[in-house]
Design a protein around this motif. Structure first.
Motif, PDB file in Angstrom:
ATOM      1  N   PHE A 125       0.833  -1.206   0.000  1.00 54.83           N
ATOM      2  CA  PHE A 125       0.000   0.000   0.000  1.00 54.83           C
ATOM      3  C   PHE A 125       0.866   1.254   0.000  1.00 54.83           C
ATOM      4  O   PHE A 125       1.981   1.240   0.510  1.00 54.83           O
ATOM      5  N   SER A 126       0.322   2.337  -0.533  1.00 51.83           N
ATOM      6  CA  SER A 126       0.991   3.633  -0.455  1.00 51.83           C
ATOM      7  C   SER A 126       0.683   4.281   0.890  1.00 51.83           C
ATOM      8  O   SER A 126      -0.487   4.394   1.270  1.00 51.83           O
ATOM      9  N   THR A 127       1.722   4.737   1.609  1.00 55.21           N
ATOM     10  CA  THR A 127       1.460   5.485   2.848  1.00 55.21           C
ATOM     11  C   THR A 127       1.138   6.945   2.533  1.00 55.21           C
ATOM     12  O   THR A 127       0.768   7.694   3.419  1.00 55.21           O
ATOM     13  N   GLU A 128       1.277   7.341   1.276  1.00 53.55           N
ATOM     14  CA  GLU A 128       0.932   8.716   0.898  1.00 53.55           C
ATOM     15  C   GLU A 128      -0.540   8.852   0.549  1.00 53.55           C
ATOM     16  O   GLU A 128      -1.183   9.839   0.898  1.00 53.55           O
ATOM     17  N   THR A 129      -1.086   7.864  -0.168  1.00 57.64           N
ATOM     18  CA  THR A 129      -2.485   7.945  -0.590  1.00 57.64           C
ATOM     19  C   THR A 129      -3.342   6.821  -0.002  1.00 57.64           C
ATOM     20  O   THR A 129      -4.564   6.872  -0.109  1.00 57.64           O
ATOM     21  N   GLY A 130      -2.714   5.845   0.584  1.00 61.94           N
ATOM     22  CA  GLY A 130      -3.451   4.714   1.130  1.00 61.94           C
ATOM     23  C   GLY A 130      -3.730   3.613   0.121  1.00 61.94           C
ATOM     24  O   GLY A 130      -4.114   2.505   0.493  1.00 61.94           O
ATOM     25  N   VAL A 140      -5.508   7.713   5.062  1.00 63.41           N
ATOM     26  CA  VAL A 140      -4.843   8.948   5.446  1.00 63.41           C
ATOM     27  C   VAL A 140      -5.830   9.682   6.359  1.00 63.41           C
ATOM     28  O   VAL A 140      -6.968   9.941   5.983  1.00 63.41           O
ATOM     29  N   VAL A 141      -5.364   9.937   7.588  1.00 62.62           N
ATOM     30  CA  VAL A 141      -6.262  10.446   8.637  1.00 62.62           C
ATOM     31  C   VAL A 141      -5.714  11.750   9.188  1.00 62.62           C
ATOM     32  O   VAL A 141      -4.504  11.898   9.347  1.00 62.62           O
ATOM     33  N   HIS A 142      -6.580  12.699   9.473  1.00 65.04           N
ATOM     34  CA  HIS A 142      -6.168  13.863  10.265  1.00 65.04           C
ATOM     35  C   HIS A 142      -7.242  14.147  11.311  1.00 65.04           C
ATOM     36  O   HIS A 142      -8.260  13.471  11.365  1.00 65.04           O
ATOM     37  N   TRP A 143      -6.955  15.141  12.163  1.00 68.12           N
ATOM     38  CA  TRP A 143      -7.843  15.430  13.296  1.00 68.12           C
ATOM     39  C   TRP A 143      -8.208  16.910  13.332  1.00 68.12           C
ATOM     40  O   TRP A 143      -7.714  17.653  14.171  1.00 68.12           O
ATOM     41  N   PRO A 144      -9.049  17.375  12.416  1.00 69.92           N
ATOM     42  CA  PRO A 144      -9.451  18.780  12.464  1.00 69.92           C
ATOM     43  C   PRO A 144     -10.320  19.031  13.696  1.00 69.92           C
ATOM     44  O   PRO A 144     -10.980  18.105  14.202  1.00 69.92           O
ATOM     45  N   GLU A 145     -10.312  20.298  14.159  1.00 68.08           N
ATOM     46  CA  GLU A 145     -11.168  20.633  15.288  1.00 68.08           C
ATOM     47  C   GLU A 145     -12.571  20.917  14.765  1.00 68.08           C
ATOM     48  O   GLU A 145     -12.771  21.774  13.913  1.00 68.08           O
ATOM     49  N   ILE A 146     -13.537  20.145  15.230  1.00 66.46           N
ATOM     50  CA  ILE A 146     -14.921  20.324  14.801  1.00 66.46           C
ATOM     51  C   ILE A 146     -15.765  20.544  16.043  1.00 66.46           C
ATOM     52  O   ILE A 146     -15.721  19.748  16.983  1.00 66.46           O
ATOM     53  N   ARG A 205     -11.654  15.860  15.825  1.00 64.56           N
ATOM     54  CA  ARG A 205     -12.395  14.692  15.358  1.00 64.56           C
ATOM     55  C   ARG A 205     -11.576  13.944  14.311  1.00 64.56           C
ATOM     56  O   ARG A 205     -10.939  14.544  13.456  1.00 64.56           O
ATOM     57  N   ARG A 206     -11.603  12.646  14.384  1.00 65.25           N
ATOM     58  CA  ARG A 206     -10.869  11.801  13.450  1.00 65.25           C
ATOM     59  C   ARG A 206     -11.570  11.823  12.100  1.00 65.25           C
ATOM     60  O   ARG A 206     -12.728  11.416  11.991  1.00 65.25           O
ATOM     61  N   VAL A 207     -10.859  12.283  11.061  1.00 66.68           N
ATOM     62  CA  VAL A 207     -11.461  12.354   9.732  1.00 66.68           C
ATOM     63  C   VAL A 207     -10.518  11.719   8.720  1.00 66.68           C
ATOM     64  O   VAL A 207      -9.331  12.040   8.662  1.00 66.68           O
ATOM     65  N   LYS A 208     -11.036  10.796   7.922  1.00 66.87           N
ATOM     66  CA  LYS A 208     -10.241  10.184   6.861  1.00 66.87           C
ATOM     67  C   LYS A 208     -10.256  11.105   5.647  1.00 66.87           C
ATOM     68  O   LYS A 208     -11.304  11.656   5.298  1.00 66.87           O
ATOM     69  N   ILE A 209      -9.098  11.260   4.999  1.00 65.05           N
ATOM     70  CA  ILE A 209      -9.014  12.106   3.807  1.00 65.05           C
ATOM     71  C   ILE A 209      -9.006  11.191   2.577  1.00 65.05           C
ATOM     72  O   ILE A 209      -8.155  10.304   2.478  1.00 65.05           O
ATOM     73  N   PRO A 210      -9.940  11.406   1.659  1.00 65.36           N
ATOM     74  CA  PRO A 210     -10.006  10.509   0.485  1.00 65.36           C
ATOM     75  C   PRO A 210      -9.010  10.939  -0.585  1.00 65.36           C
ATOM     76  O   PRO A 210      -9.358  11.632  -1.530  1.00 65.36           O
ATOM     77  N   ARG A 251     -10.971   8.714  -3.349  1.00 63.27           N
ATOM     78  CA  ARG A 251     -11.575   7.511  -2.772  1.00 63.27           C
ATOM     79  C   ARG A 251     -10.843   7.041  -1.514  1.00 63.27           C
ATOM     80  O   ARG A 251      -9.735   7.475  -1.220  1.00 63.27           O
ATOM     81  N   TYR A 252     -11.515   6.168  -0.762  1.00 63.16           N
ATOM     82  CA  TYR A 252     -10.989   5.587   0.472  1.00 63.16           C
ATOM     83  C   TYR A 252     -10.542   4.146   0.224  1.00 63.16           C
ATOM     84  O   TYR A 252     -10.953   3.538  -0.757  1.00 63.16           O
ATOM     85  N   ASN A 253      -9.752   3.605   1.174  1.00 61.66           N
ATOM     86  CA  ASN A 253      -9.220   2.261   1.004  1.00 61.66           C
ATOM     87  C   ASN A 253      -9.539   1.360   2.181  1.00 61.66           C
ATOM     88  O   ASN A 253      -8.953   1.488   3.259  1.00 61.66           O
TER      89      ASN A 253
END
Lengths: 358, 358
Positions: A106-111, B76-82, B87-92, B98-100
């Motif tokens: 898997f890519s750790t940059e894009t998943g 790919v995950v980040h934690w924006p303040e909501i 809050r844990r948010v996956k970035i597509p 898209r997500y994996n």
């Protein structure tokens, strides 16, 4: 997404590049710039009497290469008695009498899932390659004679790795079947351009060796203390090949990992599986020795723990348990080479990603 | 090997069959006729500031169905303040935004890789389905009113599951955006043929409810003790939705699993990740409560631990951590249905098996 087979990999996977990648990954792991997730095994009933389905996973993420790898094995295993003791044997019951071992990259940059490939050839390369990395730090700089016990598949990985990290002048190979060791000697004499000599005993293989390697599938020691002499570096592909007397005799022992293997089994197992008693999962002799007292290879490569300190030391690399990170390291080469050479079956990425946020 | 997408699955995956399979798998797990391998997470750096690559695996083997499943997420995950808290948010960020998330399904009879499918739709079904299994053992037999907090994706799984295991007459749904709860009410009134009423507060949703479910992504409690009354069964899709006061007030608490999640992170993480402090991995309030003192659902289904004992009991199912075995259970339906309906992309099996014994 690229699907790459053993037959594809073999055309381009070379030991020197693998050792380079493994060394960098071990260094990052030692510095906590990479992570490894310990092996987990699930053991459940299989319709064949005395057999189980063994499902094994290990993973590692290596951000420097932008890759995470998951290695899995889905095996039907039984324990026939061979030469008086039970031996772990995988039964090839998949269509066409085949085995099941895969690496997902898997890519750790894009998943994204970048590639899937058979683990067979890589398994040999990563075991050999990590022995090579260890020998670079633990064998004498001027080591020139390799003693090799075993002439099978894993032995090829070991000889290639040792020839990469040291200027070998002579290899002495012993295995129980004369025809096998002679064929091995002939093949590698040509391949490496040095003398590879088939010998009639492990004593002969070990005599005057600077590096002594056992690469067999023996469940009992093939290297005992009487084979070992000052200045030697010793290693093996299985924990069972190195006797407790050797571990106690060495001046500097380094292990591949301290991480435990966690096994999860259905009722009846694991109590009845020899493996759980004296095989891969627990070794009474190692239990006595407490292998977690020895430093891990990652610490040596990262410079946190010294390697060989004098010409007289006896050193030993206990290349026992695998790590998922090793597959990320070798996967970095496989993926780059396969892309460059346009090798592999391409399957539309959209089959493996999704629009929903699970 | 069959590759099956969310879009394929949605055409045939029905909650009643999923609940039946999940119940059978939980029973086998309770009887040690199936195994589950706990979740492992690898957290490493990602080029986006404040983001990580989170690689997550969980597996389970269910011999009665002849299947082992591995579920993995490569996010790919980040934690924006909501709303004032991270809050844990996956970035597509995969191709096409898209997500994996994937499930791999293996045969425990031959070891073969049988199928790969997206985990998105299955994720909702297995969370809803296990809530349904728990409600079957913990809600009153005559439960007819469901209070539902949340009208999103996970809420659809919960309403379908509760309607499967109990004869519902009324569902009251609350969520913060009126339009969403009204659309949800309209859709499910038609789908289930019963009254589904949008209400203006969680108090209103909870009033007279026999079953109270929270299906939101809130990191703070949505169900507090004042919403709960004797005879009620309470559950949620996240641990954070149920207040500590509720856990202390209930007469019978059942949890999905005791198994710990093991997280492995590169330098800098996990100390800086809110998730590790107050999110999925550790909850100070649960830590105080010690959730491992409560029985697991598998024991209730296997008859080793009683379910509801009286009409007045307040019961709670803490549907917190997932299990790989849930994916084997639902995978058994997906694989059978996809084969019957000839749905999915077929890729030659030989790409995923091998002749070498690794």
């Amino acid at each position: 997404m690229l699907v790459i087979t053993n037959e594809d990999l073999e055309t381009f996977l070379e030991m020197p590049a693998c050792i380079e990648a493994l060394e960098a990954a071990y260094r990052d792991l030692g510095n906590r710039d990479a992570v490894d997730m310990p092996r987990q095994d699930a053991i459940v009933d299989n319709p064949r009497p005395g057999a189980v389905h063994a499902f094994k996973t290990m993973s590692g993420s290596w951000p420097a290469a932008g890759l995470a790898a998951l290695r899995l094995n889905s095996d039907v295993v039984h324990w026939p008695e061979i030469e008086g003791s039970p031996r772990r044997v995988k039964i090839p019951v998949s269509q066409g009498d085949r085995y099941n071992g895969l690496v997902l990259l898997f890519s750790t940059e894009t998943g994204e899932l970048l590639a899937m490939f058979n683990d067979g050839v890589v398994q040999k390369t990563r075991v050999g390659g990590s022995s090579g990395v260890a020998a670079k730090y633990l064998a004498r700089e001027d080591a020139s004679v390799l003693g090799l016990i075993g002439s099978g598949w894993q032995a090829t990985g070991q000889i290639e790795a040792m020839a990469t990290v040291r200027d070998l002048e002579l290899v002495k190979v012993f295995s129980t079947t004369a025809a096998n060791r002679e064929a091995f000697a002939e093949t590698y004499s040509k391949k490496l351009g040095i003398e590879v000599r088939a010998v009639a005993s492990s004593q002969e293989a070990a005599a005057d060796a600077d590096i002594l390697v056992s690469a067999t599938n023996s469940m009992t020691p093939t290297i005992s203390a009487d084979l070992v002499r000052p200045g030697m570096h010793v290693t093996s592909v299985r924990g069972s090949e190195i006797g407790l007397d050797v571990l106690q005799a060495v001046d500097r022992l380094v292990v591949n990992t301290h991480d435990p293997v966690s096994a999860h089994a259905t009722r009846g197992w694991p109590e009845e599986i020899p493996e759980f008693v004296n095989g891969d999962y627990a070794r009474p002799d190692i239990g006595v020795f407490d292998i977690t007292q020895a430093p891990e290879l990652k610490s040596v490569v990262a410079g946190q723990t010294p390697g060989r300190q004098s010409d007289d030391e006896i050193t030993c690399f206990h290349n026992y348990k695998g790590m998922g990170l090793q597959f990320a390291a070798i996967g970095s080469i496989i993926y780059a080479e396969a892309r460059t050479r346009q090798i592999g079956l391409t399957v539309d990425d959209r089959y493996f990603s999704q629009t929903v946020h699970p």
